[in-house]
Design a protein around this motif. Sequence first.
Motif, mmCIF file in Angstrom:
data_model
loop_
_atom_site.group_PDB
_atom_site.id
_atom_site.type_symbol
_atom_site.label_atom_id
_atom_site.label_comp_id
_atom_site.label_asym_id
_atom_site.label_seq_id
_atom_site.Cartn_x
_atom_site.Cartn_y
_atom_site.Cartn_z
ATOM 1 N N MET A 113 0.820 -1.205 0.000
ATOM 2 C CA MET A 113 0.000 0.000 0.000
ATOM 3 C C MET A 113 0.856 1.257 0.000
ATOM 4 S SD MET A 113 -3.659 -0.186 1.387
ATOM 5 C CE MET A 113 -3.846 -0.637 3.076
ATOM 6 N N SER A 114 2.148 1.122 0.193
ATOM 7 C CA SER A 114 2.978 2.315 0.204
ATOM 8 C C SER A 114 3.058 2.959 -1.180
ATOM 9 C CB SER A 114 4.379 1.990 0.720
ATOM 10 O OG SER A 114 5.004 1.054 -0.143
ATOM 11 N N LEU A 115 2.928 2.174 -2.259
ATOM 12 C CA LEU A 115 2.974 2.743 -3.600
ATOM 13 C C LEU A 115 1.617 3.247 -4.050
ATOM 14 C CD1 LEU A 115 5.321 0.233 -5.460
ATOM 15 C CD2 LEU A 115 5.866 2.509 -4.597
ATOM 16 N N ASN A 116 0.556 2.523 -3.716
ATOM 17 C CA ASN A 116 -0.793 2.911 -4.110
ATOM 18 C C ASN A 116 -1.688 2.893 -2.876
ATOM 19 O OD1 ASN A 116 -3.348 3.247 -5.164
ATOM 20 N ND2 ASN A 116 -3.194 1.619 -6.674
ATOM 21 N N PRO A 117 -2.126 4.047 -2.420
ATOM 22 C CA PRO A 117 -2.983 4.098 -1.233
ATOM 23 C C PRO A 117 -4.256 3.258 -1.381
ATOM 24 C CG PRO A 117 -2.327 6.308 -1.895
ATOM 25 C CD PRO A 117 -1.844 5.357 -2.957
ATOM 26 N N ASN A 118 -4.652 2.995 -2.632
ATOM 27 C CA ASN A 118 -5.832 2.181 -2.886
ATOM 28 C C ASN A 118 -5.527 0.691 -2.734
ATOM 29 O OD1 ASN A 118 -8.545 1.894 -3.493
ATOM 30 N ND2 ASN A 118 -8.246 2.005 -5.705
ATOM 31 N N GLY A 119 -4.252 0.355 -2.606
ATOM 32 C CA GLY A 119 -3.851 -1.030 -2.376
ATOM 33 C C GLY A 119 -4.071 -1.963 -3.543
ATOM 34 N N LYS A 120 -4.030 -1.435 -4.763
ATOM 35 C CA LYS A 120 -4.291 -2.255 -5.949
ATOM 36 C C LYS A 120 -3.115 -2.209 -6.912
ATOM 37 C CE LYS A 120 -9.318 -1.781 -5.944
ATOM 38 N NZ LYS A 120 -10.473 -1.420 -6.763
ATOM 39 N N ILE A 121 -3.108 -3.183 -7.805
ATOM 40 C CA ILE A 121 -2.156 -3.179 -8.901
ATOM 41 C C ILE A 121 -2.937 -2.981 -10.184
ATOM 42 C CG2 ILE A 121 -0.420 -4.594 -7.750
ATOM 43 C CD1 ILE A 121 -1.556 -7.013 -9.293
ATOM 44 N N PRO A 122 -2.330 -2.545 -11.248
ATOM 45 C CA PRO A 122 -0.907 -2.305 -11.429
ATOM 46 C C PRO A 122 -0.479 -0.946 -10.892
ATOM 47 C CG PRO A 122 -2.046 -1.840 -13.470
ATOM 48 C CD PRO A 122 -3.082 -2.347 -12.495
ATOM 49 N N VAL A 123 0.827 -0.847 -10.711
ATOM 50 C CA VAL A 123 1.465 0.400 -10.314
ATOM 51 C C VAL A 123 2.721 0.532 -11.156
ATOM 52 C CG1 VAL A 123 2.634 1.617 -8.438
ATOM 53 C CG2 VAL A 123 0.585 0.298 -7.956
ATOM 54 N N LEU A 124 2.951 1.713 -11.685
ATOM 55 C CA LEU A 124 4.155 1.991 -12.463
ATOM 56 C C LEU A 124 5.015 2.956 -11.660
ATOM 57 C CD1 LEU A 124 5.771 1.851 -15.162
ATOM 58 C CD2 LEU A 124 4.417 3.833 -15.913
ATOM 59 N N VAL A 125 6.248 2.566 -11.390
ATOM 60 C CA VAL A 125 7.195 3.437 -10.699
ATOM 61 C C VAL A 125 8.175 3.950 -11.747
ATOM 62 C CG1 VAL A 125 8.913 3.636 -8.872
ATOM 63 C CG2 VAL A 125 6.962 2.096 -8.572
ATOM 64 N N LEU A 126 8.189 5.254 -11.929
ATOM 65 C CA LEU A 126 9.056 5.870 -12.928
ATOM 66 C C LEU A 126 10.490 5.980 -12.396
ATOM 67 C CD1 LEU A 126 6.579 8.673 -14.037
ATOM 68 C CD2 LEU A 126 6.979 6.453 -15.117
ATOM 69 N N GLU A 127 11.424 6.178 -13.291
ATOM 70 C CA GLU A 127 12.836 6.258 -12.916
ATOM 71 C C GLU A 127 13.104 7.341 -11.874
ATOM 72 O OE1 GLU A 127 15.480 6.491 -16.257
ATOM 73 O OE2 GLU A 127 14.615 4.700 -17.187
ATOM 74 N N ASP A 128 12.317 8.414 -11.924
ATOM 75 C CA ASP A 128 12.533 9.502 -10.962
ATOM 76 C C ASP A 128 11.783 9.284 -9.651
ATOM 77 O OD1 ASP A 128 9.885 10.029 -11.608
ATOM 78 O OD2 ASP A 128 10.291 11.950 -12.585
ATOM 79 N N GLY A 129 11.139 8.117 -9.506
ATOM 80 C CA GLY A 129 10.462 7.780 -8.262
ATOM 81 C C GLY A 129 8.985 8.106 -8.222
ATOM 82 N N ARG A 130 8.496 8.859 -9.212
ATOM 83 C CA ARG A 130 7.062 9.147 -9.240
ATOM 84 C C ARG A 130 6.299 7.857 -9.505
ATOM 85 N NH1 ARG A 130 6.277 13.642 -13.568
ATOM 86 N NH2 ARG A 130 7.880 12.376 -14.552
ATOM 87 N N VAL A 131 5.077 7.808 -8.970
ATOM 88 C CA VAL A 131 4.264 6.591 -9.050
ATOM 89 C C VAL A 131 2.951 6.895 -9.755
ATOM 90 C CG1 VAL A 131 3.069 4.834 -7.677
ATOM 91 C CG2 VAL A 131 5.291 5.697 -6.927
ATOM 92 N N LEU A 132 2.573 5.973 -10.629
ATOM 93 C CA LEU A 132 1.309 6.094 -11.354
ATOM 94 C C LEU A 132 0.547 4.786 -11.198
ATOM 95 C CD1 LEU A 132 -0.282 7.993 -13.262
ATOM 96 C CD2 LEU A 132 0.942 6.919 -15.166
ATOM 97 N N SER A 133 -0.740 4.885 -10.866
ATOM 98 C CA SER A 133 -1.572 3.685 -10.747
ATOM 99 C C SER A 133 -2.762 3.811 -11.687
ATOM 100 C CB SER A 133 -2.036 3.486 -9.297
ATOM 101 O OG SER A 133 -2.803 4.583 -8.873
ATOM 102 N N GLU A 134 -3.539 2.761 -11.739
ATOM 103 C CA GLU A 134 -4.702 2.590 -12.612
ATOM 104 C C GLU A 134 -4.228 2.242 -14.026
ATOM 105 O OE1 GLU A 134 -7.699 2.265 -11.525
ATOM 106 O OE2 GLU A 134 -7.348 3.067 -9.528
ATOM 107 N N SER A 135 -4.663 1.086 -14.488
ATOM 108 C CA SER A 135 -4.178 0.528 -15.754
ATOM 109 C C SER A 135 -4.347 1.472 -16.942
ATOM 110 C CB SER A 135 -4.849 -0.810 -16.037
ATOM 111 O OG SER A 135 -6.255 -0.675 -16.082
ATOM 112 N N ASN A 136 -5.490 2.126 -17.055
ATOM 113 C CA ASN A 136 -5.696 2.997 -18.206
ATOM 114 C C ASN A 136 -4.849 4.263 -18.138
ATOM 115 O OD1 ASN A 136 -7.370 1.235 -19.526
ATOM 116 N ND2 ASN A 136 -9.253 2.157 -18.770
ATOM 117 N N ALA A 137 -4.585 4.763 -16.954
ATOM 118 C CA ALA A 137 -3.679 5.909 -16.811
ATOM 119 C C ALA A 137 -2.262 5.503 -17.202
ATOM 120 C CB ALA A 137 -3.712 6.435 -15.380
ATOM 121 N N ILE A 138 -1.863 4.307 -16.800
ATOM 122 C CA ILE A 138 -0.537 3.800 -17.157
ATOM 123 C C ILE A 138 -0.435 3.616 -18.673
ATOM 124 C CG2 ILE A 138 1.016 1.817 -16.939
ATOM 125 C CD1 ILE A 138 -0.092 1.552 -14.003
ATOM 126 N N LEU A 139 -1.462 3.027 -19.281
ATOM 127 C CA LEU A 139 -1.478 2.876 -20.740
ATOM 128 C C LEU A 139 -1.328 4.229 -21.431
ATOM 129 C CD1 LEU A 139 -4.300 0.286 -21.565
ATOM 130 C CD2 LEU A 139 -1.905 0.143 -22.240
#
Length: 155
Positions: A1-27
């Motif tokens: 849950m530290s990467l996604n407060p919603n506690g779900k996958i997928p999660v994309l961690v970018l090289e600069d450490g920023r985090v993006l969740s939700e499959s369609n946002a990642i796409l």
Amino acid sequence: MSLNPNGKIPVLVLEDGRVLSESNAILGYLAEGTKFIPTDTFIKAKMYQWMFFEQYSHEPFIAVARFINKYLGLPPERIEEYHNLQPKGHKALSIMDNALVEHDYLVGNELTIADIALYAYTHVAEEGGFNLKLYPNIQVWCQRIREYLGYVDMI
């Protein structure tokens, strides 16, 4: 849950450490600037329309029925829920099948991230009790995606 407060996958961690969740946002993030996001604003809006359809009219029925059947083994306490998901799942598949009558892909004749998003659960919908033989246009569309240059099967 530290990467996604919603506690779900997928999660994309970018090289600069920023985090993006939700499959369609990642796409959308990964496809930005590629041929998978149309440049025509109306066609792009149609692509997003299909992505919202995936989230609200497809995934809640197709993916959940698949989960109950394949991963939970259709437990007695969820059989009624499983059967209640079938009509809405079939409605979603019918809408897709009808949209694929005139075009190779959902928003025309070019593959977009909407096709990728909807392919994910559609191509395994039979694992949720949905007979894809009832949807010939979806069958052809799935085959077309499998034959797309660069396609990699998950299995």
